[in-house]
Write a protein that holds these residues in place. Structure first.
Motif, PDB file in Angstrom:
ATOM      1  N   ALA A 306       0.832  -1.210   0.000  1.00 29.34           N
ATOM      2  CA  ALA A 306       0.000   0.000   0.000  1.00 29.34           C
ATOM      3  C   ALA A 306       0.862   1.253   0.000  1.00 29.34           C
ATOM      4  O   ALA A 306       0.607   2.206  -0.770  1.00 29.34           O
ATOM      5  CB  ALA A 306      -0.929  -0.011   1.205  1.00 29.34           C
ATOM      6  N   LEU A 307       1.887   1.286   0.835  1.00 34.02           N
ATOM      7  CA  LEU A 307       2.740   2.468   0.927  1.00 34.02           C
ATOM      8  C   LEU A 307       3.573   2.661  -0.343  1.00 34.02           C
ATOM      9  O   LEU A 307       3.871   3.805  -0.722  1.00 34.02           O
ATOM     10  CB  LEU A 307       3.652   2.345   2.149  1.00 34.02           C
ATOM     11  CG  LEU A 307       2.927   2.449   3.507  1.00 34.02           C
ATOM     12  CD1 LEU A 307       3.867   2.075   4.646  1.00 34.02           C
ATOM     13  CD2 LEU A 307       2.370   3.857   3.704  1.00 34.02           C
ATOM     14  N   ILE A 310       1.126   4.361  -2.715  1.00 36.48           N
ATOM     15  CA  ILE A 310       0.912   5.756  -2.291  1.00 36.48           C
ATOM     16  C   ILE A 310       2.127   6.604  -2.642  1.00 36.48           C
ATOM     17  O   ILE A 310       1.998   7.749  -3.106  1.00 36.48           O
ATOM     18  CB  ILE A 310       0.631   5.805  -0.777  1.00 36.48           C
ATOM     19  CG1 ILE A 310      -0.727   5.153  -0.476  1.00 36.48           C
ATOM     20  CG2 ILE A 310       0.657   7.238  -0.263  1.00 36.48           C
ATOM     21  CD1 ILE A 310      -1.009   4.968   0.997  1.00 36.48           C
ATOM     22  N   ALA A 314       1.665   9.821  -4.852  1.00 37.59           N
ATOM     23  CA  ALA A 314       1.752  11.082  -4.115  1.00 37.59           C
ATOM     24  C   ALA A 314       3.132  11.740  -4.198  1.00 37.59           C
ATOM     25  O   ALA A 314       3.229  12.971  -4.110  1.00 37.59           O
ATOM     26  CB  ALA A 314       1.399  10.841  -2.643  1.00 37.59           C
ATOM     27  N   TYR A 335      10.373   5.300  -1.525  1.00 38.33           N
ATOM     28  CA  TYR A 335       9.951   4.131  -2.301  1.00 38.33           C
ATOM     29  C   TYR A 335      10.887   2.950  -2.067  1.00 38.33           C
ATOM     30  O   TYR A 335      10.434   1.800  -1.983  1.00 38.33           O
ATOM     31  CB  TYR A 335       9.897   4.468  -3.788  1.00 38.33           C
ATOM     32  CG  TYR A 335       9.415   3.308  -4.620  1.00 38.33           C
ATOM     33  CD1 TYR A 335       8.066   2.993  -4.666  1.00 38.33           C
ATOM     34  CD2 TYR A 335      10.314   2.508  -5.323  1.00 38.33           C
ATOM     35  CE1 TYR A 335       7.613   1.907  -5.404  1.00 38.33           C
ATOM     36  CE2 TYR A 335       9.872   1.429  -6.066  1.00 38.33           C
ATOM     37  CZ  TYR A 335       8.517   1.128  -6.097  1.00 38.33           C
ATOM     38  OH  TYR A 335       8.078   0.051  -6.810  1.00 38.33           O
ATOM     39  N   GLY A 401       1.090   2.922  -9.746  1.00 37.63           N
ATOM     40  CA  GLY A 401       0.551   3.252  -8.430  1.00 37.63           C
ATOM     41  C   GLY A 401      -0.786   2.602  -8.154  1.00 37.63           C
ATOM     42  O   GLY A 401      -1.015   2.059  -7.063  1.00 37.63           O
ATOM     43  N   ILE A 405      -1.895  -0.249  -5.245  1.00 39.61           N
ATOM     44  CA  ILE A 405      -3.001  -0.031  -4.312  1.00 39.61           C
ATOM     45  C   ILE A 405      -4.003  -1.180  -4.403  1.00 39.61           C
ATOM     46  O   ILE A 405      -4.456  -1.727  -3.377  1.00 39.61           O
ATOM     47  CB  ILE A 405      -3.708   1.308  -4.595  1.00 39.61           C
ATOM     48  CG1 ILE A 405      -2.743   2.488  -4.384  1.00 39.61           C
ATOM     49  CG2 ILE A 405      -4.937   1.460  -3.718  1.00 39.61           C
ATOM     50  CD1 ILE A 405      -2.295   2.663  -2.951  1.00 39.61           C
TER      51      ILE A 405
END
Length: 427
Positions: A306-307, A310, A314, A335, A401, A405
């Protein structure tokens, strides 16, 4: 007394057999194996983590007439072959030990790089660097992971994390080493020096990596790929979630240097972004796996997926429109940490995703699925880049991305299901 004696002997024999069946956690041979695996993965996965250097160099020099998507097929094939032959390599190691796979595959890696240093056509580079090195690296990587699993059980996530940190260190050193040497002796000379370094380190790893289990007869009845495993909801969800995440996980490693150069980075600093990603990934492959042994591997890998997504949406996507050296470096750091945790925990999670009776089939099935993900991900993103004129990276950034997710959502459902089945949140 005479009747009790046989029972005592049987009990002692059974307990002794059980003790022998458990790996000596923390034993000298076990940690020497981890050290050897670290070197082996440094030379294989670590070298592949520097694919962005070759992507950028090929686009600007030898293969300038080919599109980014066509060039990326070389590295997609390499990454796919890290997984696809895993079932046969793994069974060979389980049956005959490490040497029959590790020695010839180590030689193949060095030989393939030597042949790459003589190649000047696309098909030659594809055969040498894509197929040859990919097959060799897949054999070395699989041997390292299987042997670690034989020596470690309770600390498997930590031991695997330490070994896979070698790929991050390789991703730090190879771009810098290759760029500096290339400035002095040229591209082909740099490949030859790289082959020499890899050859020396792999020779050391061959002495350190050993299989714990004795040799056995080849099982002709064992399955390589078992679709019935997907009837197990948790394993099916975990595999699909991992497929989607793995589809996108190598996007920054491949395309970040090209994007950075187009945004005003010097060629050397653009290539060093790969080293920054992998330097941060070193911590991501050790700290989260250590936590995973305490709070659960599935919890940690879900969070890391998930990160990672993101971070791409983002912290990477905005700089496609507003160039910022500081911003891209910060993205590389963030990352690298998040994605490193995901890669290092994949196989420990697969080991926990079912019964011991299906472990071999589960590994084989999972590896084949991951090879398809690696084979198609980079070319798809390269094609998206071509459709956007080769200068707009937003399409591949969104693709990467969003897939991370979506993958994390499926991993979350699988994690929740595992936790509900086992009656604990530490899964």
């Amino acid at each position: 007394m005479t009747e009790a004696a046989p029972d005592a002997v049987e009990t002692f024999a059974r307990e002794t057999k059980e003790e022998l069946s458990l790996p000596p956690e923390g034993g000298t041979k076990g940690w020497l194996c981890v050290s050897g695996a670290f070197l082996a993965i440094f030379c294989t996965f670590g070298f592949l983590n520097a694919i962005g250097v070759f992507q950028t160099t090929y686009e600007e020099t030898i293969l300038h007439s080919y599109t980014p998507s066509e060039i990326s097929w070389i590295f997609a094939t390499q990454l796919a072959l890290m997984w696809a032959p895993g079932p046969i390599f793994g069974r060979l190691v389980d049956t005959y030990g490490a040497a029959p796979v590790l020695y010839p595959c180590s030689f193949l890696c060095v030989f393939s790089l030597c042949m790459t240093s003589l190649a000047d056509e696309y098909y030659q580079i594809f055969l040498a660097q894509g197929l040859g090195f990919g097959i060799g690296a897949g054999g070395v990587f699989t041997t390292a992971v299987v042997c670690i699993g034989q020596w470690h059980v309770r600390r498997r996530a930590l031991a695997t994390g330490i070994a896979t940190a070698g790929s991050s260190l390789g991703g730090v050193i190879f771009p810098i080493f290759f760029h500096r040497v290339m400035e002095r002796v040229g591209f082909y000379g740099a490949i030859r020096y790289t082959a020499l370094m890899i050859g020396i380190l792999m020779a050391v790893s061959c002495f350190l990596i050993t299989a714990r289990l004795p040799r056995k007869k080849w099982d002709w009845q064992a399955k390589w790929f078992d679709v019935t495993l997907f009837k197990q909801k948790q394993f099916g969800l975990f595999t699909i979630g991992s497929f989607l995440t793995m589809w996108a996980i190598f996007a920054p490693l491949n395309f970040l240097p090209s994007m950075a150069q187009q945004n005003g980075f010097s060629p050397s600093l653009a290539l060093y972004l790969i080293s920054i990603v992998n330097a941060s990934s070193t911590f991501g492959r050790t700290i989260p796996p250590y936590l995973a042994d305490h709070i659960g591997s599935f919890n940690v890998i879900t969070s890391s997926a998930a990160l990672s997504g993101i971070a791409m949406l983002a912290l990477w996507l905005p700089f496609n429109y507003h160039s910022s050296h500081t911003g891209l470096i910060f993205f590389a750091l963030a990352y690298g940490f998040f994605s490193g945790a995901f890669v290092s925990l994949l196989m420990p999670c697969v080991a926990k995703a079912g019964s011991i009776e299906t472990l071999g089939r589960r590994f084989g099935t999972f590896q084949i699925i991951m090879s398809i993900s690696n084979l198609t991900g980079l070319p798809i993103m390269g094609a998206i880049l071509v459709r956007q004129g080769g200068v707009d990276f937003s399409g591949l950034q969104i693709f990467a991305g969003v897939n991370c997710i979506l993958g994390s959502v499926l991993l979350l459902v699988a994690t929740y299901s595992f936790g509900k089945t086992q009656g604990t949140w530490k899964v």
